[in-house]
Each structure stands twice: as C-alpha cells, then as structure tokens.
Design a protein around this motif. Sequence first.
Motif, PDB file in Angstrom:
ATOM      1  N   GLY A  66       0.807  -1.213   0.000  1.00  0.00           N
ATOM      2  CA  GLY A  66       0.000   0.000   0.000  1.00  0.00           C
ATOM      3  C   GLY A  66       0.833   1.252   0.000  1.00  0.00           C
ATOM      4  O   GLY A  66       2.068   1.216   0.095  1.00  0.00           O
ATOM      5  N   SER A  67       0.134   2.347  -0.101  1.00  0.00           N
ATOM      6  CA  SER A  67       0.748   3.672  -0.051  1.00  0.00           C
ATOM      7  C   SER A  67      -0.359   4.700   0.075  1.00  0.00           C
ATOM      8  O   SER A  67      -1.539   4.370  -0.143  1.00  0.00           O
ATOM      9  CB  SER A  67       1.595   3.943  -1.285  1.00  0.00           C
ATOM     10  N   GLY A  68       0.040   5.914   0.407  1.00  0.00           N
ATOM     11  CA  GLY A  68      -0.951   6.979   0.492  1.00  0.00           C
ATOM     12  C   GLY A  68      -2.004   6.709   1.539  1.00  0.00           C
ATOM     13  O   GLY A  68      -1.736   6.734   2.737  1.00  0.00           O
ATOM     14  N   THR A  69      -3.215   6.418   1.065  1.00  0.00           N
ATOM     15  CA  THR A  69      -4.340   6.176   1.979  1.00  0.00           C
ATOM     16  C   THR A  69      -4.811   4.726   1.999  1.00  0.00           C
ATOM     17  O   THR A  69      -5.651   4.379   2.831  1.00  0.00           O
ATOM     18  CB  THR A  69      -5.538   7.068   1.614  1.00  0.00           C
ATOM     19  N   ASP A  70      -4.307   3.888   1.109  1.00  0.00           N
ATOM     20  CA  ASP A  70      -4.839   2.533   0.944  1.00  0.00           C
ATOM     21  C   ASP A  70      -3.802   1.459   1.211  1.00  0.00           C
ATOM     22  O   ASP A  70      -2.733   1.453   0.584  1.00  0.00           O
ATOM     23  CB  ASP A  70      -5.403   2.366  -0.463  1.00  0.00           C
ATOM     24  N   TYR A  71      -4.164   0.533   2.110  1.00  0.00           N
ATOM     25  CA  TYR A  71      -3.226  -0.485   2.576  1.00  0.00           C
ATOM     26  C   TYR A  71      -3.914  -1.843   2.644  1.00  0.00           C
ATOM     27  O   TYR A  71      -5.124  -1.917   2.909  1.00  0.00           O
ATOM     28  CB  TYR A  71      -2.678  -0.086   3.952  1.00  0.00           C
ATOM     29  N   THR A  72      -3.124  -2.888   2.422  1.00  0.00           N
ATOM     30  CA  THR A  72      -3.663  -4.238   2.353  1.00  0.00           C
ATOM     31  C   THR A  72      -2.774  -5.216   3.095  1.00  0.00           C
ATOM     32  O   THR A  72      -1.545  -5.156   2.986  1.00  0.00           O
ATOM     33  CB  THR A  72      -3.778  -4.692   0.881  1.00  0.00           C
ATOM     34  N   LEU A  73      -3.413  -6.099   3.849  1.00  0.00           N
ATOM     35  CA  LEU A  73      -2.742  -7.261   4.428  1.00  0.00           C
ATOM     36  C   LEU A  73      -3.201  -8.475   3.636  1.00  0.00           C
ATOM     37  O   LEU A  73      -4.400  -8.665   3.428  1.00  0.00           O
ATOM     38  CB  LEU A  73      -3.135  -7.426   5.894  1.00  0.00           C
TER      39      LEU A  73
END
Lengths: 107, 119
Positions: A66-73
């Motif tokens: 992710g980066s900015g405002t969006d992240y993922t596991l």
Amino acid sequence: DIQMTQSPSFLSASVGDRVTINCKASQNINKYLNWYQQKLGEAPKRLIYNTNNLQTGIPSRFSGSGSGTDYTLTISSLQPEDFATYFCLQHNSFPLTFGSGTKLEIK
Amino acid sequence: QIQLVQSGPELKKPGESVKISCKASGYTFTDYAMHWVKQAPGKGLKWMGWINTYTGKPTYADDFKGRFVFSLEASASTANLQISNLKNEDTATYFCARARAPYYVMDAWGQGASVTVSS
C-alpha cells in the motif's frame, strides 16, 4: 484525527485460501501502517510494520502493501492458526488510530 | 527477551480508583516510550496516549483527559496507569505497548489488565 476504515469486518474462509484485508486512511499516512493479529484473550501481535516489513518470526505467508491512503494485508495460504482478528494501526500522526478489526473465521 | 508484564485483574465499584502497572524487561526502559490502549468488551482498540519514559511527560488522547494519569517508576522499569472516579464504561482490558518511531511502534505489548467496574 485520521480515520481508519477497515474492511471487511468479517471474513469467512477455508484453510489454504488467499485472503486480503484492507485499511483506508482518511488522509495520507506515508506508509506508517502496522498490522496486528489478536486471538481471544491475548495481546495483539505485530505482523507487519511500516506497510510491508515482516515482523521477525512471522511466517512469510503474511505480507503487506500500500501507499498513500490505501493499505492491504494479504495471507497467501490460510493456516488453522490464522483464524483470529486483525487490526491495522496508523502511526503517522497523533492521535494514533486503529482500524475497527476484521474477524477471520473458518468456513 | 523483551517482556511487558502487567498487573492482575481488578474489580472495582463506580467512583473508586484503580492503578495498573506495566513492568518492562529485556531492554533499556528509557529508550522506548510507553503507550496505553483500551479494549472494551467485544470492541476494537482505542489509543489512550503515551508517556515519555525519559522525561516522564505524559500525553493524553482527548477522550482520556481528566481521570486518567500515566506515571513511571523508572528505577523499577515500570509504567503505571491510574484511573480515578471509575465509571461503568471504564470496564475494559488495558494494554501497555512500547514504541520508538518509526520502526518499533507497538512492537511489544503487555498481556493486558482487566478492569471491571460494577456496583
């Protein structure tokens, strides 16, 4: 305050499945995003720090992006011990804020 | 190894006070801040604030200003959380967690201390 919107709240999956959990920040958090696993009655355990760094001792089936405002596991192949609740935490700025959690259950 | 060991469960009445301890070992106590996190029954995690273990200066999240006090016994590598004038909504598990930005933010947690407020 930065709001962390985590999805889904519940996830039903089978052993061997690939699953993804998302956290969306209300503003840019500059990759200062950690992921935690919590089992009932236990303290949270850090899995991933600063978006994509695997905590020592955590299996490589766990990964973050992710980066900015969006992240993922992502968990690449679920194991029986992975059924738990997962939280994200942003530590870009005070107050620190957590996602609301994803409960991962066995299908 | 790094350990944060918290005090045991507490049962209190509304209006009473409680003090929770968090004893650190396995690292230099003053090299890491100590954060406090609340988890009400069946709920998510809420950050309460932190204390600078070098200077002793506490910082509180808005919802935890007034009745909540962070303190240290630095010689004993211990951080404390005191809650006064307890209310039913203070019923929760309280966690301590160490942090040193940017790589060691909440990398180690205490086991949690349960506080139940009931008349």
